[in-house]
Design a protein around this motif. Structure first.
Motif, PDB file in Angstrom:
ATOM      1  N   MET A 225       0.841  -1.205   0.000  1.00 15.79           N
ATOM      2  CA  MET A 225       0.000   0.000   0.000  1.00 15.79           C
ATOM      3  C   MET A 225       0.878   1.258   0.000  1.00 15.79           C
ATOM      4  N   LEU A 226       0.565   2.171  -0.890  1.00 14.76           N
ATOM      5  CA  LEU A 226       1.282   3.446  -0.909  1.00 14.76           C
ATOM      6  C   LEU A 226       0.583   4.472  -0.025  1.00 14.76           C
ATOM      7  N   LEU A 227      -0.756   4.368   0.054  1.00 14.88           N
ATOM      8  CA  LEU A 227      -1.513   5.293   0.901  1.00 14.88           C
ATOM      9  C   LEU A 227      -1.854   4.597   2.220  1.00 14.88           C
ATOM     10  N   SER A 228      -1.815   5.370   3.297  1.00 16.57           N
ATOM     11  CA  SER A 228      -2.224   4.806   4.581  1.00 16.57           C
ATOM     12  C   SER A 228      -3.759   4.808   4.648  1.00 16.57           C
ATOM     13  N   GLN A 229      -4.295   4.063   5.602  1.00 12.26           N
ATOM     14  CA  GLN A 229      -5.747   4.054   5.786  1.00 12.26           C
ATOM     15  C   GLN A 229      -6.251   5.469   6.095  1.00 12.26           C
ATOM     16  N   GLU A 230      -5.448   6.219   6.879  1.00  6.34           N
ATOM     17  CA  GLU A 230      -5.827   7.600   7.225  1.00  6.34           C
ATOM     18  C   GLU A 230      -5.907   8.471   5.964  1.00  6.34           C
ATOM     19  N   GLU A 231      -4.947   8.270   5.064  1.00  2.00           N
ATOM     20  CA  GLU A 231      -4.942   9.073   3.829  1.00  2.00           C
ATOM     21  C   GLU A 231      -6.148   8.738   2.951  1.00  2.00           C
ATOM     22  N   ILE A 232      -6.486   7.464   2.866  1.00  2.00           N
ATOM     23  CA  ILE A 232      -7.650   7.066   2.054  1.00  2.00           C
ATOM     24  C   ILE A 232      -8.924   7.654   2.666  1.00  2.00           C
ATOM     25  N   GLU A 233      -9.002   7.625   3.998  1.00  2.00           N
ATOM     26  CA  GLU A 233     -10.176   8.196   4.673  1.00  2.00           C
ATOM     27  C   GLU A 233     -10.246   9.712   4.483  1.00  2.00           C
ATOM     28  N   LEU A 234      -9.072  10.357   4.509  1.00  2.00           N
ATOM     29  CA  LEU A 234      -9.020  11.808   4.299  1.00  2.00           C
ATOM     30  C   LEU A 234      -9.502  12.156   2.886  1.00  2.00           C
ATOM     31  N   PHE A 235      -9.090  11.347   1.918  1.00  2.00           N
ATOM     32  CA  PHE A 235      -9.531  11.568   0.538  1.00  2.00           C
ATOM     33  C   PHE A 235     -11.046  11.420   0.445  1.00  2.00           C
ATOM     34  N   GLU A 236     -11.578  10.398   1.106  1.00  2.00           N
ATOM     35  CA  GLU A 236     -13.034  10.182   1.063  1.00  2.00           C
ATOM     36  C   GLU A 236     -13.795  11.302   1.783  1.00  2.00           C
ATOM     37  N   GLN A 237     -13.182  11.836   2.829  1.00  2.00           N
ATOM     38  CA  GLN A 237     -13.826  12.893   3.617  1.00  2.00           C
ATOM     39  C   GLN A 237     -13.758  14.253   2.905  1.00  2.00           C
TER      40      GLN A 237
ATOM     41  N   ALA B 299      -4.120   4.606  -7.999  1.00  2.00           N
ATOM     42  CA  ALA B 299      -5.443   4.553  -8.636  1.00  2.00           C
ATOM     43  C   ALA B 299      -6.275   3.421  -8.030  1.00  2.00           C
ATOM     44  N   LYS B 300      -5.654   2.265  -7.833  1.00  2.00           N
ATOM     45  CA  LYS B 300      -6.368   1.121  -7.232  1.00  2.00           C
ATOM     46  C   LYS B 300      -6.797   1.446  -5.801  1.00  2.00           C
ATOM     47  N   GLU B 301      -5.876   2.092  -5.071  1.00  2.00           N
ATOM     48  CA  GLU B 301      -6.143   2.352  -3.654  1.00  2.00           C
ATOM     49  C   GLU B 301      -7.252   3.377  -3.444  1.00  2.00           C
ATOM     50  N   ILE B 302      -7.488   4.230  -4.443  1.00  2.00           N
ATOM     51  CA  ILE B 302      -8.604   5.179  -4.288  1.00  2.00           C
ATOM     52  C   ILE B 302      -9.856   4.686  -5.013  1.00  2.00           C
ATOM     53  N   GLY B 303      -9.862   3.395  -5.373  1.00  2.00           N
ATOM     54  CA  GLY B 303     -11.124   2.782  -5.778  1.00  2.00           C
ATOM     55  C   GLY B 303     -11.266   2.331  -7.211  1.00  2.00           C
ATOM     56  N   PHE B 304     -10.259   2.565  -8.061  1.00  2.00           N
ATOM     57  CA  PHE B 304     -10.390   2.095  -9.446  1.00  2.00           C
ATOM     58  C   PHE B 304     -10.150   0.585  -9.524  1.00  2.00           C
ATOM     59  N   ALA B 305     -10.997  -0.101 -10.321  1.00  2.00           N
ATOM     60  CA  ALA B 305     -10.763  -1.510 -10.604  1.00  2.00           C
ATOM     61  C   ALA B 305      -9.932  -1.635 -11.884  1.00  2.00           C
TER      62      ALA B 305
ATOM     63  N   ALA C 109      -9.965  24.499  -3.282  1.00  2.00           N
ATOM     64  CA  ALA C 109     -11.002  23.467  -3.314  1.00  2.00           C
ATOM     65  C   ALA C 109     -11.917  23.619  -2.102  1.00  2.00           C
ATOM     66  N   ILE C 110     -13.122  23.075  -2.213  1.00  2.00           N
ATOM     67  CA  ILE C 110     -14.083  23.100  -1.097  1.00  2.00           C
ATOM     68  C   ILE C 110     -14.051  21.716  -0.432  1.00  2.00           C
ATOM     69  N   PRO C 111     -13.411  21.622   0.750  1.00  2.00           N
ATOM     70  CA  PRO C 111     -13.317  20.313   1.408  1.00  2.00           C
ATOM     71  C   PRO C 111     -14.705  19.710   1.616  1.00  2.00           C
ATOM     72  N   GLY C 112     -14.872  18.475   1.206  1.00  2.00           N
ATOM     73  CA  GLY C 112     -16.152  17.784   1.369  1.00  2.00           C
ATOM     74  C   GLY C 112     -17.179  18.138   0.303  1.00  2.00           C
TER      75      GLY C 112
END
Ligand code: FE2
Length: 280
Positions: A1-13, A121-127, A182-185
């Protein structure tokens, strides 16, 4: 994994994620040099093509409409005087190069197709990520135009929505030279508009679903150093102000879509059947 779980959650948030020191200064310089060589070799056509994202005047000439599978140079909106002469040297007048350098230019291809980017790309949800377009953005000194607030899914629509942007700072981006905002969220709201290619193939139109203005008070500046990668969700409202400083603000972007998503024939960006969209 290149991104941590925290980073993936931050991206989603937030709908964006800033990754410092993602690419080397050497790689940035190599890409900038190649971009400048392309501009040097560019012979402006009889009718020049200007890029603006102002929705009323956004250019939809043939040169722009056919650039989805080419390497094309677009002038800044303020590049010319009233007499039609360049205000600054050609090298300081180009807004951007687009939209298929990642397929057609070896230096851009090497930068764009790496195992690390495939992994992100995979880690942020691309198949099955496909690289739809590339842009080298100059944000020239004095005349670098504002890019008004927008969602990338407006311009690169798929069903279901899937576009995500990889934005690489080639130089330090500050409020002075026109960094991203950018507008967070803000990506949790729905798509506000859709941009169509007219059936005739020349000209475009925009369909607005939601007339409410952007909540610009919620915009935050993304001031980043050269080598930073910013990931952008396709629904994230983002923009950049004009560059009135004496410095350039070079950036390189890739836009990815999901391989299984439907890509409508009315999207402005179309590619020749001989050049299907490819992944990493
Ligand atoms: Fe954008």
């Amino acid at each position: 994994m290149l991104l941590s779980q925290e980073e993936i959650e931050l991206f989603e948030q937030d709908g964006f994620l800033v990754l410092k020191d993602f690419v080397s200064q050497y790689a940035c310089e190599a890409l900038r040099n190649r971009a400048m060589e392309i501009v040097e070799a560019f012979k402006p056509p009889e009718t020049v093509s200007i890029f603006t994202t102002n929705e009323q005047t956004r250019h939809s000439d043939r040169y722009f409409m056919e650039s989805g599978d080419k390497i094309s140079c677009f002038f800044e909106e303020d590049a010319f005087t009233e007499k039609g002469e360049l205000r600054q040297a050609k090298s300081k007048s180009i807004n951007k190069i687009g939209h298929a350098m990642h397929d057609l230019d070896p230096v851009f291809e090497e930068f764009s197709r790496t195992p690390e980017l495939a992994e992100i790309a995979k880690e942020i949800g691309f198949a099955d990520p496909k690289i739809l377009q590339s842009m080298f953005i100059f944000k020239q000194p004095h005349i670098g135009g504002e890019v008004s607030c927008h969602q990338d899914s407006t311009f690169l629509y798929t069903e279901p929505l899937s576009v995500k942007g990889f934005w690489f700072a080639m130089e330090d981006a500050t409020q002075e030279n026109g960094c991203l905002w950018a507008i967070p969220g803000g990506h949790k709201n729905r798509l506000k508009s859709r941009f169509y290619r007219n059936k005739s193939g020349d000209g475009t139109r925009i369909e607005v679903f939601d007339e409410t203005p952007w909540e610009t008070a919620k915009l935050v500046p993304l001031e980043v150093k050269a080598g930073t990668l910013v990931l952008l969700h396709g629904l994230l409202p983002h923009m950049s102000y004009a560059n009135r400083s004496t410095r350039t603000r070079h950036a390189f972007t890739l836009h990815l879509i999901e391989g299984s998503a439907v890509y409508p024939e009315w999207n402005w960006l179309q590619r020749s059947p001989d050049m299907p969209v490819r992944g990493f």
